[in-house]
Scaffold this active site. Structure first.
Site, mmCIF file in Angstrom:
data_model
loop_
_atom_site.group_PDB
_atom_site.id
_atom_site.type_symbol
_atom_site.label_atom_id
_atom_site.label_comp_id
_atom_site.label_asym_id
_atom_site.label_seq_id
_atom_site.Cartn_x
_atom_site.Cartn_y
_atom_site.Cartn_z
ATOM 1 N N GLU A 1 9.941 -7.128 7.075
ATOM 2 C CA GLU A 1 8.590 -7.353 7.517
ATOM 3 C C GLU A 1 9.029 -8.919 8.349
ATOM 4 O O GLU A 1 8.030 -9.653 7.792
ATOM 5 C CB GLU A 1 7.588 -7.325 6.717
ATOM 6 C CG GLU A 1 7.491 -5.441 6.130
ATOM 7 C CD GLU A 1 6.064 -5.776 5.143
ATOM 8 O OE1 GLU A 1 5.694 -6.272 4.596
ATOM 9 O OE2 GLU A 1 6.186 -4.335 5.024
ATOM 10 N N ASN B 1 14.227 -3.981 7.368
ATOM 11 C CA ASN B 1 12.741 -2.906 7.369
ATOM 12 C C ASN B 1 11.207 -3.575 7.942
ATOM 13 O O ASN B 1 11.328 -4.456 7.404
ATOM 14 C CB ASN B 1 12.965 -2.509 6.041
ATOM 15 C CG ASN B 1 11.966 -1.510 6.032
ATOM 16 O OD1 ASN B 1 12.394 -0.606 6.304
ATOM 17 N ND2 ASN B 1 11.253 -1.240 4.479
ATOM 18 N N HIS C 1 4.274 4.400 7.661
ATOM 19 C CA HIS C 1 2.549 4.114 7.245
ATOM 20 C C HIS C 1 2.440 4.354 8.759
ATOM 21 O O HIS C 1 1.114 3.119 9.014
ATOM 22 C CB HIS C 1 2.712 2.878 6.561
ATOM 23 C CG HIS C 1 3.519 2.246 5.313
ATOM 24 N ND1 HIS C 1 3.251 2.680 4.171
ATOM 25 C CD2 HIS C 1 4.034 1.467 5.829
ATOM 26 C CE1 HIS C 1 4.222 2.728 3.646
ATOM 27 N NE2 HIS C 1 4.702 1.879 4.840
ATOM 28 N N GLU D 1 9.642 4.339 4.467
ATOM 29 C CA GLU D 1 8.516 4.310 3.967
ATOM 30 C C GLU D 1 6.845 5.828 4.226
ATOM 31 O O GLU D 1 6.386 5.017 4.750
ATOM 32 C CB GLU D 1 7.882 3.181 3.756
ATOM 33 C CG GLU D 1 9.082 2.115 3.038
ATOM 34 C CD GLU D 1 7.997 0.584 2.999
ATOM 35 O OE1 GLU D 1 6.655 0.392 3.406
ATOM 36 O OE2 GLU D 1 8.301 -0.558 3.018
ATOM 37 N N ASP E 1 4.541 8.025 5.040
ATOM 38 C CA ASP E 1 2.864 7.769 4.731
ATOM 39 C C ASP E 1 1.582 7.968 5.624
ATOM 40 O O ASP E 1 1.679 7.400 6.961
ATOM 41 C CB ASP E 1 1.955 7.478 3.382
ATOM 42 C CG ASP E 1 2.256 6.029 3.803
ATOM 43 O OD1 ASP E 1 2.115 5.653 5.249
ATOM 44 O OD2 ASP E 1 1.989 5.453 2.137
HETATM 45 O O1 G3I Z 1 2.964 -4.787 -12.137
HETATM 46 C C1 G3I Z 1 0.939 -5.192 -12.252
HETATM 47 C C2 G3I Z 1 0.296 -5.069 -13.533
HETATM 48 O O2 G3I Z 1 1.029 -5.522 -14.053
HETATM 49 C C3 G3I Z 1 -1.401 -5.236 -13.495
HETATM 50 O O3 G3I Z 1 -2.159 -5.621 -14.189
HETATM 51 C C4 G3I Z 1 -1.889 -5.043 -12.374
HETATM 52 C C5 G3I Z 1 -3.175 -5.950 -11.494
HETATM 53 O O4 G3I Z 1 -3.806 -5.399 -10.301
HETATM 54 O O5 G3I Z 1 -1.454 -5.132 -10.944
HETATM 55 C C6 G3I Z 1 0.220 -4.299 -10.843
HETATM 56 O O6 G3I Z 1 1.197 -4.883 -9.408
HETATM 57 C C7 G3I Z 1 0.451 -4.281 -8.927
HETATM 58 C C8 G3I Z 1 1.946 -3.736 -8.133
HETATM 59 O O7 G3I Z 1 1.586 -2.808 -7.239
HETATM 60 C C9 G3I Z 1 2.329 -2.005 -9.442
HETATM 61 O O8 G3I Z 1 1.018 -1.789 -9.445
HETATM 62 C C10 G3I Z 1 -0.331 -5.087 -6.985
HETATM 63 O O9 G3I Z 1 -1.036 -6.228 -7.963
HETATM 64 C C11 G3I Z 1 -0.189 -4.839 -6.096
HETATM 65 O O10 G3I Z 1 -0.050 -5.468 -5.042
HETATM 66 C C12 G3I Z 1 1.674 -3.367 -6.193
HETATM 67 O O11 G3I Z 1 1.155 -2.975 -4.576
HETATM 68 C C13 G3I Z 1 2.027 -2.609 -4.430
HETATM 69 C C14 G3I Z 1 2.621 -3.759 -2.598
HETATM 70 O O12 G3I Z 1 3.550 -2.935 -1.464
HETATM 71 C C15 G3I Z 1 2.479 -5.201 -2.509
HETATM 72 O O13 G3I Z 1 2.371 -5.808 -1.730
HETATM 73 C C16 G3I Z 1 2.134 -1.027 -3.764
HETATM 74 O O14 G3I Z 1 2.862 -0.294 -5.008
HETATM 75 C C17 G3I Z 1 3.404 -0.643 -2.747
HETATM 76 O O15 G3I Z 1 3.023 0.405 -2.560
HETATM 77 C C18 G3I Z 1 3.379 -1.745 -1.788
HETATM 78 O O16 G3I Z 1 4.211 -1.254 -1.147
HETATM 79 C C19 G3I Z 1 4.705 -2.036 0.353
HETATM 80 C C20 G3I Z 1 6.161 -1.763 0.405
HETATM 81 O O17 G3I Z 1 6.621 -2.813 0.114
HETATM 82 C C21 G3I Z 1 6.952 -1.952 2.034
HETATM 83 N N1 G3I Z 1 5.991 -1.788 2.675
HETATM 84 C C22 G3I Z 1 4.608 -1.873 2.788
HETATM 85 C C23 G3I Z 1 4.354 -1.041 1.214
HETATM 86 C C24 G3I Z 1 2.859 -0.779 1.399
HETATM 87 O O18 G3I Z 1 2.311 -2.117 1.366
#
Ligand code: G3I
Length: 341
Positions: A149, A190, A226, A257, A259
């Site tokens: 990105e 990507n 997405h 990715e 969906d």
């Molecule tokens: O690990 C912590 C945990 O310790 C905490 O208790 C909890 C409370 O909010 O947060 C947890 O972290 C979260 C993490 O996912 C794991 O679940 C983050 O807050 C959350 O922001 C994070 O979101 C991820 C996101 O990227 C972050 O930008 C999504 O799971 C993940 O699917 C998403 O993936 C991205 C790709 O990397 C890049 N392209 C877009 C895609 C979708 O947004």
């Protein structure tokens, strides 16, 4: 069943009738993002990943904030677990991601913000991060999302911490460092919103062309994919046309990715429209010449990033929350069955 990947090693086909079997027949790796908490707690989740996919991507555990939560203290354990799972199930691993503006360690962003990490030091930190992480997984990852990105929706280099502190050269540097640490992994650009030809995807095309001209080791272009039912989609032919122009530069391509979310609640019309969204991506990939992998960003509505990021939206995956097939899954099967790449 195994099959030779396009220009790569064996793709394992698994049992007849599964996505991985059908994809392998088309010389395509088919993958899913994996949520490590779900992998640890949910046996059905584990079994379906093993059965349906021959490639996996860490949804979060290979990101910098997870790998180096404290400066200098590397934690590869959760990512190593995924690599071990993949090995046990004859799956390949896609690496995601080395340089991004999100999910950076707090010590890094606050150090830059308060001026205690100056640009020259930051460059060294980035270099070390790439050498450490790519080096750790050397030989175990077939494709790395090196930069994620880095272009915004207007087609300009994203105004991120990296551009601000290091200037545009950080992109070439990142690829060179990654190549140094693993000469065999395919190194990817990507992004999202780049399925068809647009200002954003054309900016990537120009960037890739320039990197190639400068002999920067970039190997691939990944479209995240997405999508949303409410927005409509580029037709498969337009996705393929876009991918093919990158392939003409000498790159391979992938859908990284996929969906297709929708405004809740679901209904049959939306589920059919969702199937069409997946269809344009998988057909676009199969119609291109060197589209080597197709990864979904989660495969069951039981575990999905979507509801947490888009209020009122969800149901973005191939299987419902009880692991039952949705029309999108059946569509993937039918496209892969009819294709004969
Ligand atoms: O690990 C912590 C945990 O310790 C905490 O208790 C909890 C409370 O909010 O947060 C947890 O972290 C979260 C993490 O996912 C794991 O679940 C983050 O807050 C959350 O922001 C994070 O979101 C991820 C996101 O990227 C972050 O930008 C999504 O799971 C993940 O699917 C998403 O993936 C991205 C790709 O990397 C890049 N392209 C877009 C895609 C979708 O947004």
């Amino acid at each position: 069943m195994s099959s030779q990947a396009l220009g790569g090693p064996e793709i394992d086909g698994g049992s007849p009738g599964t996505l991985r079997h059908l994809a392998a027949r088309n010389h395509l790796s088919i993958g899913t993002a994996v949520d490590m908490a779900a992998l640890a707690s949910d046996q059905v989740y584990r079994e379906r990943i093993a059965r349906e996919f021959n490639s996996v991507t860490a949804e979060n555990v290979m990101k910098w904030s997870e790998i180096e939560p404290q400066r200098g203290q590397l934690n590869f354990a959760p990512a190593d677990e995924l690599v071990a799972f993949a090995r046990a199930n004859h799956q390949r691993v896609r690496g995601h991601t080395l340089v991004w503006h999100n999910q950076l360690p707090e010590w890094l962003t606050s150090g830059v913000a308060d001026g205690s990490i100056a640009p020259e030091e930051l460059r060294g930190i980035l270099r070390q991060h790439i050498l450490d992480e790519v080096g750790h997984f050397r030989g175990k990852i077939y494709q790395w999302d090196v930069v994620n990105e880095v272009i915004d929706d207007n087609g300009n280099l994203r105004d991120s911490i990296w551009l601000q502190q290091l200037g545009p050269g950080y992109i070439a540097d990142a690829f060179r460092w990654a190549r140094q640490a693993d000469p065999k992994a395919k190194l990817y650009l990507n992004d999202y919103n780049v399925e068809g030809i647009s200002a954003k995807s054309t900016a990537y095309y120009n960037l890739a062309k320039q990197l190639k001209a400068d002999r920067v080791p970039v190997d691939g272009f990944g479209i995240q994919g997405h999508l949303g039912v409410q927005y409509g989609y580029y037709p498969a032919s337009a996705v393929a046309e876009n991918l093919r122009r990158f392939e003409a530069l000498g790159l391979e391509t992938s859908v990284t990715e996929a969906d297709v979310r929708m405004i809740m609640p679901t209904d049959n019309a939306k589920l059919q429209a969702q199937a069409q969204g997946y269809s344009t991506l998988i057909q676009g990939c199969l119609l291109a010449r060197r589209c080597t992998s197709f990864t979904v960003w989660g495969f069951t509505d039981k575990y999905s990033w979507v509801p947490g990021f888009f209020e009122g939206e969800g149901a973005a995956n191939l299987l419902d929350e009880n692991f039952n097939s949705k029309p999108a899954y059946d569509e993937m099967v039918s496209v892969l069955t009819l294709a004969a790449r």
